[in-house]
Design a protein around this motif. Structure first.
Motif, short mmCIF file in Angstrom:
data_model
loop_
_atom_site.label_atom_id
_atom_site.label_comp_id
_atom_site.label_asym_id
_atom_site.label_seq_id
_atom_site.Cartn_x
_atom_site.Cartn_y
_atom_site.Cartn_z
N VAL A 54 0.84 -1.20 0.00
CA VAL A 54 0.00 0.00 0.00
C VAL A 54 0.87 1.25 0.00
O VAL A 54 1.95 1.27 0.60
CB VAL A 54 -0.94 0.02 1.22
CG1 VAL A 54 -1.92 -1.13 1.16
CG2 VAL A 54 -0.15 -0.03 2.52
N PRO A 55 0.41 2.32 -0.65
CA PRO A 55 1.17 3.58 -0.64
C PRO A 55 1.12 4.23 0.73
O PRO A 55 0.13 4.14 1.45
CB PRO A 55 0.43 4.44 -1.68
CG PRO A 55 -0.41 3.49 -2.49
CD PRO A 55 -0.76 2.38 -1.55
N LEU A 56 2.21 4.89 1.11
CA LEU A 56 2.26 5.70 2.32
C LEU A 56 2.01 7.15 1.93
O LEU A 56 2.77 7.72 1.14
CB LEU A 56 3.62 5.56 3.01
CG LEU A 56 3.80 6.36 4.31
CD1 LEU A 56 2.84 5.85 5.39
CD2 LEU A 56 5.24 6.29 4.80
N ASP A 57 0.95 7.73 2.46
CA ASP A 57 0.56 9.08 2.10
C ASP A 57 1.68 10.07 2.37
O ASP A 57 2.40 9.96 3.37
CB ASP A 57 -0.68 9.47 2.90
CG ASP A 57 -1.38 10.69 2.32
OD1 ASP A 57 -0.81 11.79 2.41
OD2 ASP A 57 -2.49 10.53 1.79
N ARG A 58 1.79 11.06 1.49
CA ARG A 58 2.86 12.05 1.63
C ARG A 58 2.75 12.84 2.93
O ARG A 58 3.75 13.36 3.43
CB ARG A 58 2.85 12.99 0.42
CG ARG A 58 4.04 13.93 0.38
CD ARG A 58 4.11 14.68 -0.93
NE ARG A 58 5.14 15.70 -0.92
CZ ARG A 58 5.44 16.47 -1.95
NH1 ARG A 58 4.78 16.31 -3.10
NH2 ARG A 58 6.37 17.40 -1.87
N LYS A 59 1.55 12.92 3.50
CA LYS A 59 1.42 13.65 4.77
C LYS A 59 2.17 12.94 5.90
O LYS A 59 2.45 13.54 6.94
CB LYS A 59 -0.05 13.84 5.13
CG LYS A 59 -0.79 12.57 5.51
CD LYS A 59 -2.25 12.91 5.84
CE LYS A 59 -3.05 11.66 6.20
NZ LYS A 59 -4.46 11.98 6.49
N TYR A 60 2.51 11.66 5.68
CA TYR A 60 3.34 10.93 6.63
C TYR A 60 4.79 10.82 6.17
O TYR A 60 5.70 10.90 6.99
CB TYR A 60 2.77 9.53 6.86
CG TYR A 60 1.35 9.52 7.38
CD1 TYR A 60 1.03 10.15 8.58
CD2 TYR A 60 0.33 8.89 6.67
CE1 TYR A 60 -0.26 10.15 9.07
CE2 TYR A 60 -0.98 8.89 7.16
CZ TYR A 60 -1.27 9.52 8.34
OH TYR A 60 -2.55 9.53 8.82
N SER A 61 5.02 10.61 4.88
CA SER A 61 6.39 10.44 4.37
C SER A 61 7.12 11.77 4.24
O SER A 61 8.34 11.83 4.39
CB SER A 61 6.37 9.74 3.02
OG SER A 61 5.86 10.59 2.01
N GLY A 62 6.39 12.83 3.92
CA GLY A 62 7.00 14.14 3.81
C GLY A 62 7.76 14.40 2.53
O GLY A 62 8.32 15.49 2.35
N GLU A 63 7.76 13.44 1.59
CA GLU A 63 8.53 13.62 0.36
C GLU A 63 7.98 12.70 -0.72
O GLU A 63 7.59 11.56 -0.45
CB GLU A 63 10.01 13.32 0.60
CG GLU A 63 10.91 13.62 -0.59
CD GLU A 63 12.38 13.36 -0.30
OE1 GLU A 63 13.22 13.76 -1.13
OE2 GLU A 63 12.69 12.77 0.77
N SER A 64 7.96 13.16 -1.96
CA SER A 64 7.43 12.37 -3.07
C SER A 64 8.46 11.36 -3.56
O SER A 64 9.66 11.48 -3.30
CB SER A 64 7.04 13.29 -4.23
OG SER A 64 8.20 13.88 -4.79
N VAL A 65 7.99 10.37 -4.30
CA VAL A 65 8.88 9.38 -4.91
C VAL A 65 9.82 10.05 -5.90
O VAL A 65 11.02 9.76 -5.94
CB VAL A 65 8.06 8.27 -5.61
CG1 VAL A 65 8.97 7.29 -6.33
CG2 VAL A 65 7.17 7.54 -4.61
#
Length: 635
Positions: A168-179
């Motif tokens: 599943v994708p980890l939302d950017r609001k948690y990762s803080g950075e795009s792929v």
């Protein structure tokens, strides 16, 4: 519980003698094909053949011996779990060789050493491989890669299937950075290599999960998924390094069936292919690089992590492989502002569950005739955590240990056969959780009765080491801070036990593996190979372990921050630690005659901070609130 391995070893030796194998020794490492520390049950080959299920170790089986090489964290556990067929090799103690040195120096000349090339790194194979010149090789051992894993053959139908859970994708609001941003930063990080690589092969599951902002659940406690990846930095016919990097992600078929959501999350830069296709893809990549650049004198154009398996290197080709530490380990270790704030918030929530659990446990132990086992305690703690927002599971198997079990550093209670937690014994609880916004790892040592003077003294010495690390200010580039945690223990002559048993700290992933490199705090070379940097996460967990009696450990998670100092000698810049763990440290176990004014102030300030952060969140749990108030009282 000791596992009987006689029949398993007999069958393995029969396989070793078969003409198609014909090996005199067989190596069974701990890791899976991705070099994972924690592995899926289907990959627990070393545990199955030996009975020892610690996370680190390597088994060597010869035609007449079975040896287990492991480090000090597992000496006691391994000795209890293995039967008399096995000899324990206590790595790190004087005179104990590495498993490679043992094979080189103890096997007869011309011996054949069998390995599964997907489970051993190219670097680990070097001491045993044909890299020596022909004169040296004559009459020496030969490394024999076997296409079939011999333990798997014996394990047969009892071997669990490989997990194939959702990715599943980890939302950017948690990762803080795009792929896209991560791929570009990766390209920038490797651009200074000479020569700059055309491709980078990823094999570590947490590296892949981080780079592509994906999470899974194929390995218990670790939100990762079985996968490989190859990042291309430029087309083979081009020389413009500014071209946006592209990637191929290899996933198991069940994950590919849900590929529509993943494609949208990953974007056009990332192509998805079947997991099993990695081997042909790497062979084709190697052939393409050779044919395109054969006349240009640049050979080492495919970057391969030094933790990748020998099989990966052989698929690409040793001649064009640049084997080096993965650049992603440092990129991943330095957290961005979103991840750092996630660590702060997840640890505050975790503090709620810890307060609820320890208050519950203290009450239950005080009830006449009531018994709580170590396993029941661990289950109750998980129940409290499971009620928290963003909770995804535990970050490792809870170490709920009373009395002598606390001296088994990575102890895990057996639900069918474990001790009852006793009021008159030290209770050590090391636990953690996975949240969408962070990973927690916390150890607290409690005494619910009256501690002995020895217990108070050793607990105080551990606390003093903990305070020394937490209070440290040090220049950029520093690696060796471990001794600060041991000074107080050394003053009482307790150092040698601690040095060989447990490091002082490890990195922590962001909603990823609870053990994360490349940095750490410890005496091992790996702990000091990478300097501590601002934005890294590290644990602070000195301990003392008295075999057969008790264990003491205090563990907090720390963020490394830049700090202003009156001077900045050498323009290096200085760093300090910010503690994010929110659980009181028991003052009952402190011998106040041993601690300084500054240490007492630190302890009171820390417990007061816990009260300020956690008490407003416990208004609906009167028991936990009263317990927290009691434990946070100043001394």
């Amino acid at each position: 519980m000791t596992i009987q391995t006689t029949e398993r070893l007999v069958k393995l030796r029969e396989l070793m003698k078969k003409p198609e194998n014909n090996v005199d020794a067989y190596v069974v490492p701990s890791e899976d094909q991705h070099g994972s520390e924690y592995i899926a049950s289907c990959d627990e080959r070393r545990a199955w053949i030996s009975g020892f299920n610690g996370s680190a170790g390597c088994a060597i089986i010869t035609l007449d011996k079975a040896l287990m090489f492991t480090d000090g964290r597992y000496f006691l556990q391994a000795s209890q779990q293995m039967d008399r067929n096995w000899e324990l090799m206590k790595q790190g103690l004087p005179g104990v060789p590495t498993w490679q040195d043992y094979l080189t120096n103890n096997l007869p000349a011309s011996s054949r050493i069998g390995i599964d090339p997907t489970l051993i790194t190219e670097n680990d194979s070097k001491p045993l491989s044909s890299s020596r010149n022909e004169a040296e090789l004559k009459g020496s051992q030969t490394l024999v890669p076997l296409t079939t894993n011999l333990v798997d053959v014996i394990w047969g139908s009892d071997r669990p299937p490989r997990p194939k859970h959702a990715v599943v994708p980890l939302d950017r609001k948690y990762s803080g950075e795009s792929v896209t941003s991560k791929l570009n930063r990766l390209a920038s990080a490797v651009s200074s290599n000479t020569p700059a690589p055309l491709a980078f092969v990823l094999t570590a599951l947490d590296d892949i999960a981080w780079l592509f902002n994906l999470r899974g659940s194929d390995i218990a406690y670790n939100p990762v998924f079985f996968s490989y990846a190859v990042v291309h930095f430029q087309p083979s016919e081009a020389s413009d390094s500014s071209i946006n990097p592209t990637a191929v992600l290899f996933l198991q078929r069940d994950a590919i069936e849900r590929v529509a959501d993943l494609k949208y999350a990953l974007g056009s830069q990332v192509e998805i292919r079947p997991y099993e296709a990695i081997w042909e893809y790497l062979k084709d990549l190697g052939n393409q690089v050779r044919s395109t650049f054969a006349d240009k004198g640049q050979r080492k154009l495919v970057l391969i992590p030094d933790k990748a398996s020998l099989a990966i290197v052989q698929a690409v080709g040793v001649d064009i492989s640049n084997i080096a530490p993965s650049p992603i380990t440092v990129l991943k270790a330095i957290k961005n502002s979103t991840e750092l704030e996630g660590f702060r918030q997840s640890h505050i929530r975790d503090g709620i569950a810890l307060a609820r659990y320890f208050s519950w446990l203290e009450e239950k132990l005080g009830e006449e005739g009531n018994e709580i086992t170590e396993w029941e305690g661990a289950e109750q703690l998980e129940n409290f955590r499971s009620e928290l927002p963003l909770f995804k599971g535990l970050s490792f198997d809870t170490i709920s240990s009373t009395g002598p079990n606390g001296a088994i550093i990575h102890y895990s209670p057996n639900p069918k056969d474990c001790a009852v937690i006793k009021q008159d014994q030290i209770y050590l609880c090391d636990s953690g959780a996975q949240f969408l916004d962070g990973t927690t790892d916390v150890t607290r040592t409690w005494h619910f009765g009256t501690p002995t003077e020895e217990e108070k003294r050793t607990a105080t010495r551990v606390l003093q080491g903990h305070i020394a690390i937490d209070s440290a200010i040090f220049p950029n580039g520093t690696t060796g801070v471990d001794s600060w945690a041991r000074k107080a223990l050394w003053m009482d002559g307790l150092g040698s036990i601690v040095i060989h048993r447990h490091g002082t700290g490890h990195g922590v992933g962001h909603y990823l593996n609870v053990h994360e490199g490349p940095h750490g705090i410890g005496t091992r070379i790996t702990s000091n190979a990478s300097p501590l940097k601002a934005g890294m996460i590290v644990t602070n967990e000195p301990g003392y372990y008295a075999d057969g009696k008790y264990g003491v450990r205090i563990e907090n998670v720390l963020i490394i921050n830049e700090v202003e100092t009156p001077w900045n000698f050498g323009d290096k810049g200085f760093l300090s630690f910010e503690c994010v763990t929110m659980c009181p440290i028991q003052t009952k176990l402190v011998d106040q005659s041993l601690i300084s004014v500054d240490e007492k102030r630190w302890l009171n300030n820390y417990n007061h901070k816990v009260w300020e952060k956690i008490s407003p969140l416990l208004r609906n749990d009167d028991r936990a609130l009263k317990w927290l108030e009691k434990e946070c009282q100043s001394i």
